[in-house]
Design a protein around this motif. Structure first.
Motif, PDB file in Angstrom:
ATOM      1  N   ALA A  78      -2.863  -7.070  -5.280  1.00 40.44           N
ATOM      2  CA  ALA A  78      -3.929  -7.241  -4.291  1.00 40.44           C
ATOM      3  C   ALA A  78      -4.452  -5.852  -3.937  1.00 40.44           C
ATOM      4  CB  ALA A  78      -3.394  -7.951  -3.052  1.00 40.44           C
ATOM      5  N   VAL A  79      -5.761  -5.636  -4.065  1.00 40.23           N
ATOM      6  CA  VAL A  79      -6.344  -4.308  -3.896  1.00 40.23           C
ATOM      7  C   VAL A  79      -7.389  -4.318  -2.787  1.00 40.23           C
ATOM      8  CG1 VAL A  79      -7.569  -2.418  -5.045  1.00 40.23           C
ATOM      9  CG2 VAL A  79      -6.049  -3.885  -6.361  1.00 40.23           C
ATOM     10  N   TRP A  80      -7.365  -3.268  -1.965  1.00 40.97           N
ATOM     11  CA  TRP A  80      -8.481  -3.069  -1.044  1.00 40.97           C
ATOM     12  C   TRP A  80      -8.889  -1.609  -1.070  1.00 40.97           C
ATOM     13  CZ3 TRP A  80      -8.497  -0.709   4.054  1.00 40.97           C
ATOM     14  CH2 TRP A  80      -7.257  -0.199   4.458  1.00 40.97           C
TER      15      TRP A  80
ATOM     16  N   LEU B  81       0.603  -4.518  -3.049  1.00 36.70           N
ATOM     17  CA  LEU B  81      -0.618  -4.236  -2.299  1.00 36.70           C
ATOM     18  C   LEU B  81      -1.032  -2.786  -2.565  1.00 36.70           C
ATOM     19  CD1 LEU B  81      -2.537  -5.539  -0.192  1.00 36.70           C
ATOM     20  CD2 LEU B  81      -1.066  -4.581   1.586  1.00 36.70           C
ATOM     21  N   VAL B  82      -2.226  -2.609  -3.104  1.00 26.62           N
ATOM     22  CA  VAL B  82      -2.717  -1.277  -3.471  1.00 26.62           C
ATOM     23  C   VAL B  82      -3.931  -0.928  -2.619  1.00 26.62           C
ATOM     24  CG1 VAL B  82      -3.662   0.160  -5.317  1.00 26.62           C
ATOM     25  CG2 VAL B  82      -1.876  -1.517  -5.839  1.00 26.62           C
ATOM     26  N   TYR B  83      -3.902   0.260  -2.029  1.00 26.45           N
ATOM     27  CA  TYR B  83      -5.000   0.741  -1.185  1.00 26.45           C
ATOM     28  C   TYR B  83      -5.639   1.955  -1.844  1.00 26.45           C
ATOM     29  CZ  TYR B  83      -7.181   3.036   2.924  1.00 26.45           C
ATOM     30  OH  TYR B  83      -8.055   3.663   3.792  1.00 26.45           O
ATOM     31  N   LEU B  84      -6.964   1.908  -2.060  1.00 27.76           N
ATOM     32  CA  LEU B  84      -7.721   3.042  -2.586  1.00 27.76           C
ATOM     33  C   LEU B  84      -8.470   3.662  -1.412  1.00 27.76           C
ATOM     34  CD1 LEU B  84      -9.159   1.369  -5.823  1.00 27.76           C
ATOM     35  CD2 LEU B  84      -6.924   2.426  -5.438  1.00 27.76           C
TER      36      LEU B  84
ATOM     37  N   SER C 213       5.635  -4.543   4.107  1.00 26.60           N
ATOM     38  CA  SER C 213       6.541  -3.665   3.361  1.00 26.60           C
ATOM     39  C   SER C 213       7.937  -4.255   3.214  1.00 26.60           C
ATOM     40  CB  SER C 213       6.623  -2.299   4.048  1.00 26.60           C
ATOM     41  OG  SER C 213       5.420  -1.581   3.885  1.00 26.60           O
ATOM     42  N   ARG C 214       8.284  -5.232   4.040  1.00 30.22           N
ATOM     43  CA  ARG C 214       9.580  -5.891   3.889  1.00 30.22           C
ATOM     44  C   ARG C 214       9.600  -6.782   2.647  1.00 30.22           C
ATOM     45  NH1 ARG C 214       9.584  -8.494   9.932  1.00 30.22           N
ATOM     46  NH2 ARG C 214       9.266  -6.573  11.125  1.00 30.22           N
ATOM     47  N   HIS C 215       8.422  -7.127   2.123  1.00 28.37           N
ATOM     48  CA  HIS C 215       8.336  -8.149   1.083  1.00 28.37           C
ATOM     49  C   HIS C 215       7.711  -7.683  -0.216  1.00 28.37           C
ATOM     50  CE1 HIS C 215       9.427 -10.723   4.398  1.00 28.37           C
ATOM     51  NE2 HIS C 215       8.293 -10.483   5.034  1.00 28.37           N
ATOM     52  N   VAL C 216       6.693  -6.805  -0.173  1.00 26.31           N
ATOM     53  CA  VAL C 216       5.996  -6.393  -1.398  1.00 26.31           C
ATOM     54  C   VAL C 216       5.817  -4.879  -1.409  1.00 26.31           C
ATOM     55  CG1 VAL C 216       4.750  -8.574  -1.630  1.00 26.31           C
ATOM     56  CG2 VAL C 216       3.717  -6.694  -0.340  1.00 26.31           C
ATOM     57  N   PRO C 217       5.694  -4.282  -2.607  1.00 26.54           N
ATOM     58  CA  PRO C 217       5.410  -2.841  -2.679  1.00 26.54           C
ATOM     59  C   PRO C 217       4.022  -2.532  -2.141  1.00 26.54           C
ATOM     60  CG  PRO C 217       6.178  -3.699  -4.800  1.00 26.54           C
ATOM     61  CD  PRO C 217       5.878  -4.874  -3.932  1.00 26.54           C
ATOM     62  N   ARG C 218       3.904  -1.380  -1.486  1.00 30.04           N
ATOM     63  CA  ARG C 218       2.605  -0.905  -1.005  1.00 30.04           C
ATOM     64  C   ARG C 218       2.352   0.493  -1.566  1.00 30.04           C
ATOM     65  NH1 ARG C 218       2.874  -0.039   4.632  1.00 30.04           N
ATOM     66  NH2 ARG C 218       0.790   0.786   4.311  1.00 30.04           N
ATOM     67  N   LEU C 219       1.275   0.637  -2.303  1.00 33.70           N
ATOM     68  CA  LEU C 219       0.914   1.917  -2.902  1.00 33.70           C
ATOM     69  C   LEU C 219      -0.467   2.325  -2.423  1.00 33.70           C
ATOM     70  CD1 LEU C 219       3.014   0.549  -4.967  1.00 33.70           C
ATOM     71  CD2 LEU C 219       2.117   2.180  -6.616  1.00 33.70           C
ATOM     72  N   THR C 220      -0.651   3.622  -2.205  1.00 35.10           N
ATOM     73  CA  THR C 220      -1.946   4.157  -1.799  1.00 35.10           C
ATOM     74  C   THR C 220      -2.353   5.285  -2.739  1.00 35.10           C
ATOM     75  OG1 THR C 220      -1.666   3.618   0.546  1.00 35.10           O
ATOM     76  CG2 THR C 220      -3.228   5.366   0.012  1.00 35.10           C
TER      77      THR C 220
END
Length: 428
Positions: A2-4, A37-40, A69-76
């Motif tokens: 999922a990207v935003w 979850l990916v944030y640009l 963050s308890r459930h899925v990776p978060r990358l920025t």
């Protein structure tokens, strides 16, 4: 995934309340469906025109992301500006990648610095990616936005899609070019632990995090026979491997990442202990160092430690010792574990005899006392007798032994601990 992303063409990518509501829906969608979850990031911060409405929305999104963050990776990926609220979103991610050519990140900008404290500074000087590397703000960097995206994809290849899964395994892998890790026997000789890592992991698989911060330690993700492993290591090529505050925090943060995403830990130990320095003590070394002990103590993933050469004092305790919960500890044949280096220990234990001896005799006595202390704690027999290792392994056999032990531990962990995690998993 999922990207935003922020659109810098629309009011410099400002964070509006309506935009934040869309992000909230995306975060919920990602958690419910098990997507990273990916944030640009390319944002100027909260939208000034909206006043408190945008600030409230930023807080709500931050809270949702922390819960995610308890459930899925978060990358920025900071591909442009990352200011104010967007900086907090980025900094709280599991992994932050910075764009060296155009990226910058700060909470308050140059105008605020001049308004409040009269400081004149430009954007690059305040928060340019290159200026922030030593702080550990960015785990990884790319030369431009395109390389940042390639790095994000590579990191995602090491991580599971959720905290309730194991990392993906590659069926095709290449053995390392070297058969044995190049560890010199003499403590006088320095070496770069990256050479040891290259001799242990699958060829080309090591992805180092925070390369330019906390240089007394090296951390990163790699594969061993296709399976993902987190590497935590002392680096004797920098300050003899003495652990300072930044290195301790760097290792603790990485251990937390591995623990969240079920990545087994391999710790390579070669350190005289924590850095003895007034500056370090005044800056709170015990507080920062305790984060490292806490990270190892509370992590539940399989943990294997290898004592490469020396482990003294708090350095031994903090680097995944048996007392902190190591599942299996391996020692190389010439390794030593002791409270202090032999010479320093001899000076302390035999201080009175050395003070009474004449100068000509003192050096010979000190050498004898030092050798006696070293015999008691160095080598195969001492390591096994003192209970600090489970097994002593010759360097050419080290990779095979690590793979075997981690494989057995991970199989047990995957069948038991993950079931326990799933039973507590409640998507929101």
């Amino acid at each position: 995934v999922a990207v935003w992303a922020n659109d810098p063409r629309e009011r410099a990518g400002a964070l509006s309340s309506s935009g934040m509501r869309r992000v909230m829906r995306l975060v919920e969608f990602a958690v419910r469906n098990g997507m990273p979850l990916v944030y640009l990031a390319d944002s100027s911060g909260a939208m000034l025109q909206e006043g408190p409405a945008s600030l409230i929305a930023v807080g709500e999104v931050y809270r949702a992301m922390v819960r995610a963050s308890r459930h899925v990776p978060r990358l920025t990926a900071v591909i442009g500006g990352c200011v104010g609220g967007s900086a907090f979103f980025a900094a709280s991610s599991d992994v932050v990648v910075g764009n060296l050519s155009e990226g910058y990140m700060f909470v308050s900008g140059p105008r605020a610095a001049k308004f409040y404290i009269g400081e004149e500074v430009d954007v690059a000087g305040l928060g340019g990616v290159g200026n922030l590397l030593e702080s550990g703000t960015f785990q990884l960097v790319g030369r431009d936005g395109h390389e940042c995206m390639r790095i994000v994809k590579r990191v995602l290849g090491y991580l599971p899609s959720t905290t309730e899964e194991m990392p993906p395994r590659e069926e095709r892998w290449s053995a390392p070019p070297s058969e044995a890790p190049p560890v010199p026997e003499s403590e006088e000789d320095q070496y770069d632990v990256r050479e040891v890592i290259s001799a242990l992991v699958d060829e080309g698989s090591f992805l180092e995090f925070e390369e330019r911060s906390g240089r007394a330690a090296v951390v990163g993700l790699a594969r061993m026979e296709g399976s993902v492993v987190g590497i935590v290591a002392n680096n004797p090529s920098h300050n003899q491997g003495l652990i300072d505050s930044r290195a301790a925090e760097k290792m603790a943060r990485f251990i937390g990442l591995c623990d969240r995403f079920n990545i087994p830990l391999l710790t390579l130990v070669d350190t005289p202990g924590f850095l003895p320095s007034r500056a370090e003590e005044v800056s709170g070394l015990p507080r920062h160092g305790s984060k490292l002990l806490h990270a190892f103590s509370t992590s539940e993933v399989p943990k294997v430690a290898v004592i490469l050469r020396r482990a003294y004092a708090g350095g031994y305790v903090s680097m995944c010792s048996r007392g902190l919960g190591a599942d299996y500890v391996i020692g190389l044949p010439k390794a030593i574990v002791a409270v202090q280096p032999p010479r320093l220990a001899a000076e302390i234990l035999h201080r009175k005899e050395l003070e009474k001896a004449d100068p000509a005799e003192r050096a010979r006595l000190l050498e004898g006392f030092s050798a006696e202390y070293e015999r008691a704690f160095r080598g195969r027999e001492a390591l096994l007798a003192n209970g600090v290792v489970d097994e002593v392994v010759e360097p050419p056999d080290l990779r095979r032994k690590i793979v075997m032990v981690l494989g057995a531990l991970t199989e047990v962990y995957g069948s038991r601990a993950l079931r326990r995690k799933r039973s507590y998993f409640v998507p929101y």
